[in-house]
Design an enzyme around this catalytic site. Structure first.
Site, mmCIF file in Angstrom:
data_model
loop_
_atom_site.group_PDB
_atom_site.id
_atom_site.type_symbol
_atom_site.label_atom_id
_atom_site.label_comp_id
_atom_site.label_asym_id
_atom_site.label_seq_id
_atom_site.Cartn_x
_atom_site.Cartn_y
_atom_site.Cartn_z
ATOM 1 N N LYS A 1 18.487 -12.190 -19.849
ATOM 2 C CA LYS A 1 19.703 -11.519 -20.308
ATOM 3 C C LYS A 1 19.322 -10.617 -21.483
ATOM 4 C CE LYS A 1 24.579 -12.494 -20.776
ATOM 5 N NZ LYS A 1 24.950 -11.259 -20.099
ATOM 6 N N GLU B 1 24.536 -9.177 -6.926
ATOM 7 C CA GLU B 1 25.597 -9.625 -7.845
ATOM 8 C C GLU B 1 26.430 -8.420 -8.261
ATOM 9 O OE1 GLU B 1 23.991 -11.153 -11.573
ATOM 10 O OE2 GLU B 1 22.681 -9.428 -11.803
ATOM 11 N N ARG C 1 20.174 -20.696 -22.837
ATOM 12 C CA ARG C 1 19.784 -19.518 -22.044
ATOM 13 C C ARG C 1 19.305 -18.385 -22.955
ATOM 14 N NH1 ARG C 1 23.976 -17.034 -17.774
ATOM 15 N NH2 ARG C 1 24.934 -16.212 -19.661
HETATM 16 N N1 PMP Z 1 25.136 -11.448 -13.935
HETATM 17 C C1 PMP Z 1 24.949 -10.631 -14.980
HETATM 18 C C2 PMP Z 1 24.036 -9.458 -14.830
HETATM 19 C C3 PMP Z 1 25.612 -10.871 -16.187
HETATM 20 O O1 PMP Z 1 25.443 -10.058 -17.238
HETATM 21 C C4 PMP Z 1 26.501 -11.969 -16.275
HETATM 22 C C5 PMP Z 1 27.275 -12.215 -17.550
HETATM 23 N N2 PMP Z 1 26.559 -12.968 -18.461
HETATM 24 C C6 PMP Z 1 26.651 -12.807 -15.168
HETATM 25 C C7 PMP Z 1 25.950 -12.513 -14.004
HETATM 26 C C8 PMP Z 1 27.532 -14.013 -15.221
HETATM 27 O O2 PMP Z 1 26.944 -15.005 -16.034
HETATM 28 P P1 PMP Z 1 27.783 -16.036 -16.863
HETATM 29 O O3 PMP Z 1 28.656 -16.754 -15.907
HETATM 30 O O4 PMP Z 1 26.776 -16.933 -17.483
HETATM 31 O O5 PMP Z 1 28.570 -15.275 -17.859
#
Ligand code: PMP
Length: 305
Positions: free
Chosen positions: A164, A197, A65
């Site tokens: 990200k 989210e 990612r």
């Molecule tokens: N949404 C955002 C905006 C995030 O920064 C994160 C953390 N990485 C997540 C969702 C959750 O993703 P993950 O389960 O891959 O940590």
């Protein structure tokens, strides 16, 4: 809030080291240039990763990612994926950490005061292996409180969270709003008013025994923890639908929970003062949580340090 990082250093009885561009520096001396465009413009990408009991959970997925995010912003990471993995594992070994929260960053590097990335010849790679603590002990048993924030998730044609990137002001503003209003966490709506989210977490609701989660078109990050939970839910025989979620659907859900690397799986007990379900973590959330705990501890799901 307790300082998780200090607790780790106290346990190890030494200062942690941080990887920057091939070298390890004591944490207090691990510094970047004020001309780094990561600082000047938020120009860079990152990952948050966890290690459990000597195994880095879903490491390959996180590294993939990171490189996808870098590709989207045309940032050439100066290490191969394998070199990145080795640098990360070596940093964990140097810090003698078996359980850790890992922050992997690649910034555009040092440039001048203009924003043109062509002035930054060498991206910087930073690997921090430390600890994180988002909520007080007991939050998982009781669930946390949340609020829908005025801050909309960035649109997909802008600083979308699908990438990200180091642009997290949007999430920080929502978090400030939650903090100042006495809620544990914030939720962000996308531009049409659907729930996207949390500030750094994906969202699931449970309605009539079925799971619902919003699609990436809301500008939410495709979470690695969410994917784990989706696979788990399917394996356990729960129906799962990816669809737009209105605030009403959230208010009237039987259960709701967040997923994220830092937060792991966290039940939500309240949204804008509306109790969710019974106001306690519900049976589906609880069942998933038990199985989730087993998955993160399973060495088959990561890379050994
Ligand atoms: N949404 C955002 C905006 C995030 O920064 C994160 C953390 N990485 C997540 C969702 C959750 O993703 P993950 O389960 O891959 O940590």
């Amino acid at each position: 809030m307790e300082n998780a990082s200090k607790r780790v250093e106290d346990q190890l009885d030494k200062e942690l080291v941080v990887y920057i561009d091939g070298n390890h520096y004591p944490k207090s001396q691990a510094k970047v240039s004020v001309y780094d465009h990561g600082l000047l413009y938020g120009d860079g990408v990152f990952e948050g990763i966890r290690a459990y009991n000597g195994v880095v959970f879903k490491l390959k997925e996180h590294v993939d990612r990171l490189y996808r995010s870098a590709h989207a912003i045309m940032l050439n990471i100066p290490l191969s994926k394998e070199e990145m993995i080795q640098a990360l594992l070596e940093t964990l070994r140097k810090n003698k950490l078996k359980d850790s929260y890992i922050r992997l960053l690649v910034t555009r590097g040092i440039g001048d005061l203009g924003l043109d990335p062509r002035k930054c010849p060498k991206p910087s790679v930073i690997i921090i292996t430390d600890a994180i603590s988002l909520h007080a002990d007991g939050a998982e048993e009781n669930g946390i409180t949340t609020m829908l924030s005025w801050v909309r998730r960035n649109p997909v044609d802008s600083t979308t969270h699908e990438i990200k990137s180091l642009n997290y002001l949007n999430s920080i503003l929502a978090k400030i709003e939650a903090n100042t209003n006495g809620y544990d966490e914030a939720l962000c709506l996308e531009s049409n008013g659907y729930v996207a989210e949390g500030v750094g977490e994906n969202l699931f609701i449970v309605k009539n025994g079925e799971l619902i989660t919003p699609p990436p078109s809301t500008g939410a990050l495709a979470g690695i923890t969410a994917e784990v939970v989706v696979n788990l839910a399917v394996k356990l025989g729960y129906k799962l639908t990816v669809t737009n979620l209105t605030p009403f659907m959230l208010f009237t859900a039987d259960e709701a929970f967040f997923t994220g690397t830092a937060m792991e799986m966290m039940p939500i007990r309240e949204v804008n003062k509306r109790r969710i379900g019974s106001g306690k973590p519900g049976p589906v959330t609880k069942k998933l949580l038990v199985e989730f705990r087993k998955i993160i501890q399973d060495p088959a799901n990561g890379v050994k340090i």
